[in-house]
Design a protein around this motif. Structure first.
Motif, PDB file in Angstrom:
ATOM      1  N   SER A 187      15.894  32.790  63.401  1.00 27.04           N
ATOM      2  CA  SER A 187      15.853  32.402  61.992  1.00 27.04           C
ATOM      3  C   SER A 187      15.608  33.616  61.101  1.00 27.04           C
ATOM      4  CB  SER A 187      14.715  31.394  61.778  1.00 27.04           C
ATOM      5  OG  SER A 187      13.462  32.041  61.979  1.00 27.04           O
ATOM      6  N   PHE A 188      15.649  33.384  59.780  1.00 24.03           N
ATOM      7  CA  PHE A 188      15.305  34.462  58.852  1.00 24.03           C
ATOM      8  C   PHE A 188      13.862  34.907  59.067  1.00 24.03           C
ATOM      9  CE2 PHE A 188      13.101  35.571  54.872  1.00 24.03           C
ATOM     10  CZ  PHE A 188      13.693  36.807  54.649  1.00 24.03           C
ATOM     11  N   ASP A 189      12.983  33.967  59.335  1.00 24.31           N
ATOM     12  CA  ASP A 189      11.581  34.331  59.566  1.00 24.31           C
ATOM     13  C   ASP A 189      11.450  35.286  60.752  1.00 24.31           C
ATOM     14  OD1 ASP A 189      10.454  32.862  57.450  1.00 24.31           O
ATOM     15  OD2 ASP A 189      10.622  31.020  58.605  1.00 24.31           O
ATOM     16  N   ASP A 190      12.291  35.089  61.784  1.00 28.32           N
ATOM     17  CA  ASP A 190      12.303  36.021  62.917  1.00 28.32           C
ATOM     18  C   ASP A 190      12.737  37.417  62.459  1.00 28.32           C
ATOM     19  OD1 ASP A 190      11.540  34.119  64.878  1.00 28.32           O
ATOM     20  OD2 ASP A 190      13.604  33.392  64.995  1.00 28.32           O
ATOM     21  N   CYS A 191      13.785  37.452  61.651  1.00 28.43           N
ATOM     22  CA  CYS A 191      14.294  38.739  61.138  1.00 28.43           C
ATOM     23  C   CYS A 191      13.218  39.452  60.321  1.00 28.43           C
ATOM     24  CB  CYS A 191      15.528  38.517  60.258  1.00 28.43           C
ATOM     25  SG  CYS A 191      16.940  37.765  61.090  1.00 28.43           S
ATOM     26  N   GLN A 192      12.571  38.689  59.448  1.00 28.44           N
ATOM     27  CA  GLN A 192      11.546  39.271  58.584  1.00 28.44           C
ATOM     28  C   GLN A 192      10.357  39.766  59.406  1.00 28.44           C
ATOM     29  OE1 GLN A 192      10.647  38.121  54.317  1.00 28.44           O
ATOM     30  NE2 GLN A 192       9.257  36.782  55.396  1.00 28.44           N
ATOM     31  N   LYS A 193       9.993  39.019  60.435  1.00 25.37           N
ATOM     32  CA  LYS A 193       8.879  39.411  61.302  1.00 25.37           C
ATOM     33  C   LYS A 193       9.207  40.724  62.021  1.00 25.37           C
ATOM     34  CE  LYS A 193       5.915  37.421  64.950  1.00 25.37           C
ATOM     35  NZ  LYS A 193       6.270  38.076  66.210  1.00 25.37           N
ATOM     36  N   MET A 194      10.447  40.855  62.505  1.00 20.57           N
ATOM     37  CA  MET A 194      10.857  42.083  63.190  1.00 20.57           C
ATOM     38  C   MET A 194      10.756  43.290  62.265  1.00 20.57           C
ATOM     39  SD  MET A 194      14.158  40.465  65.154  1.00 20.57           S
ATOM     40  CE  MET A 194      14.756  41.949  65.985  1.00 20.57           C
ATOM     41  N   VAL A 195      11.217  43.110  61.020  1.00 21.81           N
ATOM     42  CA  VAL A 195      11.160  44.207  60.053  1.00 21.81           C
ATOM     43  C   VAL A 195       9.709  44.585  59.763  1.00 21.81           C
ATOM     44  CG1 VAL A 195      11.617  44.828  57.636  1.00 21.81           C
ATOM     45  CG2 VAL A 195      13.402  43.734  59.003  1.00 21.81           C
ATOM     46  N   LYS A 196       8.876  43.584  59.521  1.00 23.66           N
ATOM     47  CA  LYS A 196       7.461  43.868  59.231  1.00 23.66           C
ATOM     48  C   LYS A 196       6.786  44.580  60.400  1.00 23.66           C
ATOM     49  CE  LYS A 196       5.993  40.544  55.768  1.00 23.66           C
ATOM     50  NZ  LYS A 196       5.021  39.483  55.462  1.00 23.66           N
TER      51      LYS A 196
END
Length: 437
Positions: A187-196
Motif C-alpha cells: 500500500s501507500f502506507d508501506d511506501c511511505q514507511k520505507m521512505v521514512k
C-alpha cells in the motif's frame, strides 16, 4: 529564520539545510521556529495580485538571510509558469482550480517550487541530491515532471502496485533519464514507511545524499500555502463574509500549508478537512483519540492514507491541544457512493467534470454550508486534480470520460519503465546501493 524538528527543538537548521535533509534525523518533521507576521501585507493584496508575487513575498520573508529579494523573485517566476483559477459554482461556494500545471494536479505547485529552490542551492556547490519519495498518485507525477532533467538531481519514486490510476502510473513511469519509478508490492502506507525508514538509516544517509519531495519536505509544504493567500486576494474585495477553506485531505500536507498561511496572518475563519473512508483525522477531531490504521482503497485514491505524516506538524502548530485544533479545523467524511453521485450531479447540473477528490471536497463544503454556516460565510473548496486523471472513475460515475488535456494525452502512447520491489527497507536499501552508490 530557523527550522527545527517536531521532536527536537534544539537541532535548528536553515531552510536550505532542512529541504535537503527532508526528514529530521530523529524522524520528526521540520517546522518554522517562529511565525512570520504578514497580515498587513495580505490585507494589501487585490484581484490583480499574481501567484508569483505571493511566492516572492513569502519566500523572502522566510529566507532573508539565505536569499536576496531578487533571488526570491527569480525563484518565484521560474517555479510558477502556471497559475490557479477560481470559479464560483454556488452563492457561497467557489472552487479553487489547482490543476493547471504540468501534471494536472495541485502538487505541481509544491514540486515545481522545491525543484527550483533545490536547483538554485545546488548550483555552484558541486554536489548532488537523490530525491526519494512515496506517492499515492499525484505527488509522484508532479515530482517526476518538476524534477525531470534538473541538474545534479536524481529522483526515485515508490508507488503502490495497482493502487494508482493508469494515467498516474504513466506519468510516473514514462520519463526515464533522471526519474526512476519503483512499483512496490503493498500500500501507500508501506511506501511511505520505507521512505521514512530510509531517512533514519545511518548507513544509507552516510552513503547517499538522500532527501525527499513528499509533503514531509518543508520545501514542498511551504509553497502550497501560496494559493490559499492568492484565493483570498481574489475574493477579499467582493466578500464581507467569513472565508473558510475546504481541503480534500490524505497525507494532510495541503491542509497544513493552509494552517501555516493562517498563522502568518491570512484572515481565514476555519478549515474543513474532507476525507474519504480513511478518516483518522476527522475521527480525532470528533473524539480526541488519534488511531492510525491501514489505509482502505477508495475511488479518491490519492487520499488513501491511514497514518498521515503531516498530522505531526498539525499537532505542533496547536501545541498538541485537541480543543485548539478543532476550534480551527472541522472534519467531514465522504463515502465512495457519495463521491460518485456528486461527480454525476456536477456533470448533469453544471456540465462540469470533477475528479473524485474534488467531489469529496465540494460535497463536504455543501454539507458544511447547510449544517453549520446556515446562510452565512463563504467556502473555497480546493479542486486538487483534473478529472482526466481519473477516467475510469468518471466512466463509472457519469458514463462518459472528460476530454484529456494535452499534457495527459501525450502519455497514452508511451511505454512504462518501472522496477518491482518488495515492501521492506532491506529491499529498498539493496536497490539504492546497487543503482546509486
Amino acid at each position: 529564520m530557523k527550522f527545527y524538528s517536531t521532536r527536537n527543538h534544539q537541532a535548528k537548521k536553515s531552510f536550505s539545510e532542512a529541504i535537503f535533509q527532508g526528514l529530521a534525523p530523529d524522524g520528526g518533521l521540520y517546522v518554522p521556529e517562529d511565525w512570520i507576521n504578514l497580515k498587513s501585507d495580505f490585507l494589501e493584496l487585490n484581484h490583480q495580485t499574481t501567484i508569483n508575487e505571493i511566492a516572492e513575498l513569502v519566500t523572502y520573508s522566510l529566507m532573508p538571510e539565505e536569499l536576496s529579494r531578487k533571488e526570491a523573485s527569480d525563484i518565484a517566476q521560474k517555479a510558477f509558469p502556471f497559475a490557479p483559477k477560481i470559479d464560483k459554482v454556488k452563492d457561497q461556494l467557489s472552487i479553487l482550480e489547482l490543476y493547471h500545471g504540468p501534471s494536472s494536479a495541485f502538487k505541481d505547485f509544491g514540486a515545481n517550487y522545491l525543484a527550483t529552490v533545490m536547483e538554485h542551492f545546488l548550483k555552484g556547490d558541486n554536489r548532488k541530491a537523490i530525491i526519494l519519495t512515496a506517492t499515492s498518485g499525484d505527488t509522484g507525477s508532479a515530482v517526476a515532471q518538476a524534477f525531470y532533467e534538473k541538474d545534479n538531481i536524481e529522483v526515485v519514486i515508490l508507488y503502490p502496485s495497482g493502487r494508482v490510476s493508469p494515467l498516474q502510473e504513466k506519468q510516473l513511469t514514462t520519463l526515464g533519464k533522471n526519474i526512476t519509478a519503483i512499483e512496490i508490492e503493498g500500500s501507500f502506507d508501506d511506501c511511505q514507511k520505507m521512505v521514512k525508514e530510509a531517512f533514519v538509516d545511518e548507513e544509507l544517509m552516510k552513503l547517499l545524499p538522500l532527501t525527499s519531495a513528499n509533503s514531509i519536505n518543508l520545501g514542498r509544504l511551504i509553497p502550497q500555502s501560496f494559493y490559499y493567500i492568492w484565493a483570498f486576494s481574489q475574493l477579499k474585495e467582493q466578500l464581507d463574509e467569513e472565508i473558510y477553506y475546504c481541503v480534500p485531505s490524505g497525507n494532510f500536507g495541503n491542509l497544513t500549508a493552509g494552517i501555516y498561511a493562517w498563522k502568518w496572518g491570512l484572515p481565514v475563519s476555519g478549515f474543513l478537512a474532507a476525507t474519504n473512508a480513511n478518516d483518522v483525522v476527522p475521527e480525532y477531531l470528533q473524539k480526541g483519540d488519534y488511531q492510525p490504521r491501514p489505509s482502505i482503497p477508495t475511488y479518491s485514491n490519492a487520499m488513501d492514507v491511514g497514518n498521515p505524516s503531516n498530522f505531526e506538524r498539525l499537532r505542533h502548530v496547536f501545541d498538541d491541544n485537541w480543543n485548539l485544533m478543532r476550534s480551527m479545523i472541522q472534519g467531514e467524511t465522504i463515502s465512495d457512493k457519495e463521491t460518485l453521485s456528486t461527480m454525476k450531479r456536477y456533470y448533469e447540473e453544471k456540465n462540469r467534470f470533477i475528479c473524485p477528490h474534488t467531489a469529496v471536497g465540494v460535497l463536504a463544503s455543501e454539507n458544511f454550508l447547510a449544517e453549520y454556516l446556515k446562510g452565512s460565510g463563504y467556502v473555497v473548496s480546493l479542486a486538487t486534480a483534473h478529472a482526466g486523471k481519473f477516467l475510469e472513475v468518471s466512466q463509472k460515475a457519469i458514463g462518459r470520460e472528460p476530454e484529456l488535456p494535452e499534457t495527459l494525452k501525450s502519455l497514452l502512447k508511451k511505454e512504462k519503465q518501472a522496477y518491482s520491489l518488495g515492501n521492506t527497507l532491506a529491499d529498498l536499501k539493496t536497490f539504492l546501493k546497487d543503482h546509486f552508490a
